[in-house]
Design a protein around this motif. Structure first.
Motif, PDB file in Angstrom:
ATOM      1  N   TYR A 118       0.806  -1.222   0.000  1.00  0.00           N
ATOM      2  CA  TYR A 118       0.000   0.000   0.000  1.00  0.00           C
ATOM      3  C   TYR A 118       0.835   1.267   0.000  1.00  0.00           C
ATOM      4  O   TYR A 118       0.412   2.287  -0.563  1.00  0.00           O
ATOM      5  CB  TYR A 118      -0.957  -0.019   1.200  1.00  0.00           C
ATOM      6  N   ALA A 119       2.001   1.251   0.626  1.00  0.00           N
ATOM      7  CA  ALA A 119       2.842   2.453   0.609  1.00  0.00           C
ATOM      8  C   ALA A 119       3.247   2.796  -0.814  1.00  0.00           C
ATOM      9  O   ALA A 119       3.171   3.960  -1.240  1.00  0.00           O
ATOM     10  CB  ALA A 119       4.079   2.254   1.481  1.00  0.00           C
ATOM     11  N   LEU A 120       3.652   1.786  -1.566  1.00  0.00           N
ATOM     12  CA  LEU A 120       4.082   2.014  -2.944  1.00  0.00           C
ATOM     13  C   LEU A 120       2.893   2.323  -3.859  1.00  0.00           C
ATOM     14  O   LEU A 120       2.906   3.295  -4.620  1.00  0.00           O
ATOM     15  CB  LEU A 120       4.840   0.793  -3.462  1.00  0.00           C
ATOM     16  N   ALA A 121       1.859   1.476  -3.782  1.00  0.00           N
ATOM     17  CA  ALA A 121       0.729   1.633  -4.690  1.00  0.00           C
ATOM     18  C   ALA A 121      -0.042   2.925  -4.416  1.00  0.00           C
ATOM     19  O   ALA A 121      -0.422   3.641  -5.349  1.00  0.00           O
ATOM     20  CB  ALA A 121      -0.207   0.433  -4.567  1.00  0.00           C
ATOM     21  N   ALA A 122      -0.279   3.230  -3.144  1.00  0.00           N
ATOM     22  CA  ALA A 122      -1.032   4.440  -2.818  1.00  0.00           C
ATOM     23  C   ALA A 122      -0.270   5.692  -3.223  1.00  0.00           C
ATOM     24  O   ALA A 122      -0.860   6.680  -3.678  1.00  0.00           O
ATOM     25  CB  ALA A 122      -1.356   4.471  -1.325  1.00  0.00           C
ATOM     26  N   ALA A 123       1.044   5.665  -3.071  1.00  0.00           N
ATOM     27  CA  ALA A 123       1.858   6.805  -3.506  1.00  0.00           C
ATOM     28  C   ALA A 123       1.747   6.987  -5.015  1.00  0.00           C
ATOM     29  O   ALA A 123       1.635   8.119  -5.521  1.00  0.00           O
ATOM     30  CB  ALA A 123       3.307   6.604  -3.100  1.00  0.00           C
ATOM     31  N   LEU A 124       1.750   5.878  -5.763  1.00  0.00           N
ATOM     32  CA  LEU A 124       1.598   5.950  -7.214  1.00  0.00           C
ATOM     33  C   LEU A 124       0.230   6.506  -7.605  1.00  0.00           C
ATOM     34  O   LEU A 124       0.111   7.323  -8.511  1.00  0.00           O
ATOM     35  CB  LEU A 124       1.791   4.563  -7.829  1.00  0.00           C
ATOM     36  N   VAL A 125      -0.812   6.056  -6.902  1.00  0.00           N
ATOM     37  CA  VAL A 125      -2.161   6.545  -7.189  1.00  0.00           C
ATOM     38  C   VAL A 125      -2.267   8.043  -6.901  1.00  0.00           C
ATOM     39  O   VAL A 125      -2.875   8.800  -7.662  1.00  0.00           O
ATOM     40  CB  VAL A 125      -3.205   5.760  -6.372  1.00  0.00           C
ATOM     41  N   ALA A 126      -1.662   8.484  -5.790  1.00  0.00           N
ATOM     42  CA  ALA A 126      -1.673   9.910  -5.458  1.00  0.00           C
ATOM     43  C   ALA A 126      -0.954  10.719  -6.539  1.00  0.00           C
ATOM     44  O   ALA A 126      -1.414  11.801  -6.940  1.00  0.00           O
ATOM     45  CB  ALA A 126      -1.027  10.134  -4.094  1.00  0.00           C
ATOM     46  N   LEU A 127       0.166  10.199  -7.049  1.00  0.00           N
ATOM     47  CA  LEU A 127       0.892  10.879  -8.121  1.00  0.00           C
ATOM     48  C   LEU A 127       0.073  10.912  -9.410  1.00  0.00           C
ATOM     49  O   LEU A 127       0.073  11.921 -10.134  1.00  0.00           O
ATOM     50  CB  LEU A 127       2.232  10.178  -8.369  1.00  0.00           C
ATOM     51  N   MET A 128      -0.633   9.822  -9.705  1.00  0.00           N
ATOM     52  CA  MET A 128      -1.510   9.795 -10.884  1.00  0.00           C
ATOM     53  C   MET A 128      -2.610  10.838 -10.761  1.00  0.00           C
ATOM     54  O   MET A 128      -2.957  11.525 -11.732  1.00  0.00           O
ATOM     55  CB  MET A 128      -2.127   8.407 -11.048  1.00  0.00           C
ATOM     56  N   SER A 129      -3.169  10.970  -9.570  1.00  0.00           N
ATOM     57  CA  SER A 129      -4.220  11.961  -9.337  1.00  0.00           C
ATOM     58  C   SER A 129      -3.677  13.370  -9.535  1.00  0.00           C
ATOM     59  O   SER A 129      -4.331  14.220 -10.154  1.00  0.00           O
ATOM     60  CB  SER A 129      -4.781  11.819  -7.921  1.00  0.00           C
ATOM     61  N   LEU A 130      -2.485  13.608  -9.019  1.00  0.00           N
ATOM     62  CA  LEU A 130      -1.850  14.915  -9.160  1.00  0.00           C
ATOM     63  C   LEU A 130      -1.582  15.224 -10.627  1.00  0.00           C
ATOM     64  O   LEU A 130      -1.851  16.336 -11.113  1.00  0.00           O
ATOM     65  CB  LEU A 130      -0.547  14.944  -8.363  1.00  0.00           C
ATOM     66  N   GLY A 131      -1.077  14.228 -11.359  1.00  0.00           N
ATOM     67  CA  GLY A 131      -0.824  14.424 -12.785  1.00  0.00           C
ATOM     68  C   GLY A 131      -2.096  14.659 -13.573  1.00  0.00           C
ATOM     69  O   GLY A 131      -2.142  15.523 -14.457  1.00  0.00           O
ATOM     70  N   ALA A 132      -3.149  13.889 -13.253  1.00  0.00           N
ATOM     71  CA  ALA A 132      -4.428  14.060 -13.953  1.00  0.00           C
ATOM     72  C   ALA A 132      -5.023  15.433 -13.699  1.00  0.00           C
ATOM     73  O   ALA A 132      -5.608  16.044 -14.594  1.00  0.00           O
ATOM     74  CB  ALA A 132      -5.406  12.970 -13.511  1.00  0.00           C
ATOM     75  N   ALA A 133      -4.874  15.933 -12.471  1.00  0.00           N
ATOM     76  CA  ALA A 133      -5.403  17.259 -12.144  1.00  0.00           C
ATOM     77  C   ALA A 133      -4.671  18.341 -12.941  1.00  0.00           C
ATOM     78  O   ALA A 133      -5.286  19.306 -13.408  1.00  0.00           O
ATOM     79  CB  ALA A 133      -5.259  17.522 -10.647  1.00  0.00           C
ATOM     80  N   ARG A 134      -3.367  18.187 -13.121  1.00  0.00           N
ATOM     81  CA  ARG A 134      -2.608  19.177 -13.882  1.00  0.00           C
ATOM     82  C   ARG A 134      -2.942  19.122 -15.365  1.00  0.00           C
ATOM     83  O   ARG A 134      -3.019  20.143 -16.041  1.00  0.00           O
ATOM     84  CB  ARG A 134      -1.112  18.950 -13.667  1.00  0.00           C
ATOM     85  N   VAL A 135      -3.148  17.915 -15.884  1.00  0.00           N
ATOM     86  CA  VAL A 135      -3.474  17.772 -17.304  1.00  0.00           C
ATOM     87  C   VAL A 135      -4.861  18.309 -17.603  1.00  0.00           C
ATOM     88  O   VAL A 135      -5.075  19.009 -18.599  1.00  0.00           O
ATOM     89  CB  VAL A 135      -3.375  16.288 -17.725  1.00  0.00           C
TER      90      VAL A 135
ATOM     91  N   VAL B 204       6.153  -4.668 -11.340  1.00  0.00           N
ATOM     92  CA  VAL B 204       5.145  -4.482 -12.408  1.00  0.00           C
ATOM     93  C   VAL B 204       3.743  -4.718 -11.863  1.00  0.00           C
ATOM     94  O   VAL B 204       2.800  -3.992 -12.188  1.00  0.00           O
ATOM     95  CB  VAL B 204       5.442  -5.434 -13.591  1.00  0.00           C
ATOM     96  N   TRP B 205       3.599  -5.748 -11.008  1.00  0.00           N
ATOM     97  CA  TRP B 205       2.290  -6.025 -10.410  1.00  0.00           C
ATOM     98  C   TRP B 205       1.839  -4.868  -9.520  1.00  0.00           C
ATOM     99  O   TRP B 205       0.655  -4.499  -9.518  1.00  0.00           O
ATOM    100  CB  TRP B 205       2.339  -7.323  -9.593  1.00  0.00           C
ATOM    101  N   ILE B 206       2.748  -4.277  -8.781  1.00  0.00           N
ATOM    102  CA  ILE B 206       2.410  -3.139  -7.928  1.00  0.00           C
ATOM    103  C   ILE B 206       1.945  -1.963  -8.784  1.00  0.00           C
ATOM    104  O   ILE B 206       0.959  -1.281  -8.466  1.00  0.00           O
ATOM    105  CB  ILE B 206       3.627  -2.707  -7.080  1.00  0.00           C
ATOM    106  N   LEU B 207       2.636  -1.724  -9.902  1.00  0.00           N
ATOM    107  CA  LEU B 207       2.242  -0.640 -10.807  1.00  0.00           C
ATOM    108  C   LEU B 207       0.864  -0.907 -11.406  1.00  0.00           C
ATOM    109  O   LEU B 207       0.022   0.003 -11.478  1.00  0.00           O
ATOM    110  CB  LEU B 207       3.280  -0.490 -11.919  1.00  0.00           C
ATOM    111  N   ALA B 208       0.624  -2.157 -11.822  1.00  0.00           N
ATOM    112  CA  ALA B 208      -0.684  -2.512 -12.378  1.00  0.00           C
ATOM    113  C   ALA B 208      -1.778  -2.327 -11.329  1.00  0.00           C
ATOM    114  O   ALA B 208      -2.877  -1.829 -11.638  1.00  0.00           O
ATOM    115  CB  ALA B 208      -0.667  -3.958 -12.871  1.00  0.00           C
ATOM    116  N   TYR B 209      -1.482  -2.725 -10.096  1.00  0.00           N
ATOM    117  CA  TYR B 209      -2.438  -2.533  -9.002  1.00  0.00           C
ATOM    118  C   TYR B 209      -2.788  -1.055  -8.846  1.00  0.00           C
ATOM    119  O   TYR B 209      -3.959  -0.694  -8.706  1.00  0.00           O
ATOM    120  CB  TYR B 209      -1.843  -3.073  -7.700  1.00  0.00           C
ATOM    121  N   ALA B 210      -1.781  -0.200  -8.895  1.00  0.00           N
ATOM    122  CA  ALA B 210      -2.002   1.238  -8.733  1.00  0.00           C
ATOM    123  C   ALA B 210      -2.877   1.791  -9.858  1.00  0.00           C
ATOM    124  O   ALA B 210      -3.772   2.611  -9.630  1.00  0.00           O
ATOM    125  CB  ALA B 210      -0.670   1.979  -8.689  1.00  0.00           C
ATOM    126  N   VAL B 211      -2.634   1.333 -11.089  1.00  0.00           N
ATOM    127  CA  VAL B 211      -3.422   1.806 -12.232  1.00  0.00           C
ATOM    128  C   VAL B 211      -4.880   1.391 -12.082  1.00  0.00           C
ATOM    129  O   VAL B 211      -5.801   2.199 -12.267  1.00  0.00           O
ATOM    130  CB  VAL B 211      -2.837   1.253 -13.551  1.00  0.00           C
TER     131      VAL B 211
END
Length: 290
Positions: free
Chosen positions: A38-55, A207-214
């Motif tokens: 969860y530390a890795l995946a949740a951080a990735l999800v938060a970064l995705m949210s931040l990127g989506a908000a900027r785009v 890769v599985w952690i990244l897929a989980y985050a997506v």
């Protein structure tokens, strides 16, 4: 398009995404502790949210509903850890028993929290769903184990967390914020325990952690939007379609074939969800005609 149909379509899309994320959770739960995932995946999800908000440039991560969001974030952490333990200790499809309880818990709380007390006909549909849930535990309550307790905690915290998503959605449209803040909170909370449980990870596990985050990012965003179109007691039974995906993943990924009673139970659970959508859609159509 009819808002109920849009909400139902989003809810079904959510089920596919979250079932895929759950499958990855079960896959890695035997090798790593919850904080590492969860530390890795949740951080990735938060970064995705931040990127989506900027785009998007049209959606901010700022939110006015601060108190509901804080409580939702805390409950997200509790639900994540509890579901992780449940998937680690129980067969994949068995966890659905408690996922199926979430609409019933939400229905009982939607009145005091949201002012959306289900109509009598909706309670009838929810009772059908409850009957389906009974089929999903052939061993009865006496067969309960530690995994069942974790799953119950996950269902309770998950139901209230999703109700709070509806509370926020009724005040403001902020789906990205609803994804960003709970996942940021989850990442921070899990990072505190990460030094004590960290294990080196191979490339494939990464890769599985990244897929989980997506999958999780997509599921959280879609669920926040679904709650904007449908009352919580309607949206959550529709999300029980997740069981179909869970059975498919359980069979092909883990070799877990559901029993006849499980199949019968899920048919009742899904039927109750579809009935609630149809009833909600007809009620809205009649109110518009008047």
């Amino acid at each position: 398009m009819n808002p109920s149909v849009v909400g139902a379509a989003l809810a079904v899309l959510f089920t596919g995404m979250i079932a895929a994320a759950d499958g990855i959770t079960k896959l890695v739960s035997g090798s790593y502790d919850a904080p590492q995932l969860y530390a890795l995946a949740a951080a990735l999800v938060a970064l995705m949210s931040l990127g989506a908000a900027r785009v998007s440039k049209g959606e901010s991560l700022r939110i006015r509903s601060v108190k509901p969001m804080i409580v939702r974030t805390i409950l997200t952490v509790v639900a994540a850890v509890a579901f992780f333990q449940a998937f680690r200790l129980l067969p994949f499809a068995d966890v659905f028993l408690f996922i199926g309880l979430i609409p019933l818990i939400a229905a009982s709380l939607s009145g005091p929290l949201l002012g959306e007390t289900p109509r009598p006909v909706a309670w009838f549909a929810l009772s059908i769903g409850a009957g389906g849930v009974i089929f999903l535990m052939p061993g009865g309550v006496s067969g309960a184990q530690a995994g069942h307790l974790w799953a119950l905690i996950a269902a309770l915290s998950g139901a209230v967390s999703m109700l709070l998503a509806r509370v926020i959605a009724k005040v403001e449209r902020a789906p990205l914020a609803q994804v960003f803040w709970p996942n940021l909170g989850l990442a921070v909370a899990m990072a505190l325990a990460l030094p004590f449980v960290w294990k080196p990870m191979g490339l494939m596990d990464g890769v599985w952690i990244l897929a989980y985050a997506v999958f999780l990012f997509g599921a959280r965003y879609v669920s926040a939007e679904a709650m904007r179109f449908l009352p919580a007691y309607v949206a959550m039974p529709v999300m029980n379609v997740q069981f179909v995906w869970m059975v498919a993943i359980g069979i092909y990924a883990f070799g877990e074939v559901p029993s006849f009673g499980t199949i019968m139970g899920v048919m009742l659970v899904i039927a109750s969800g579809l009935y609630l959508v149809a009833e909600e859609s007809m009620t809205k159509a009649q109110s518009q005609e008047v």
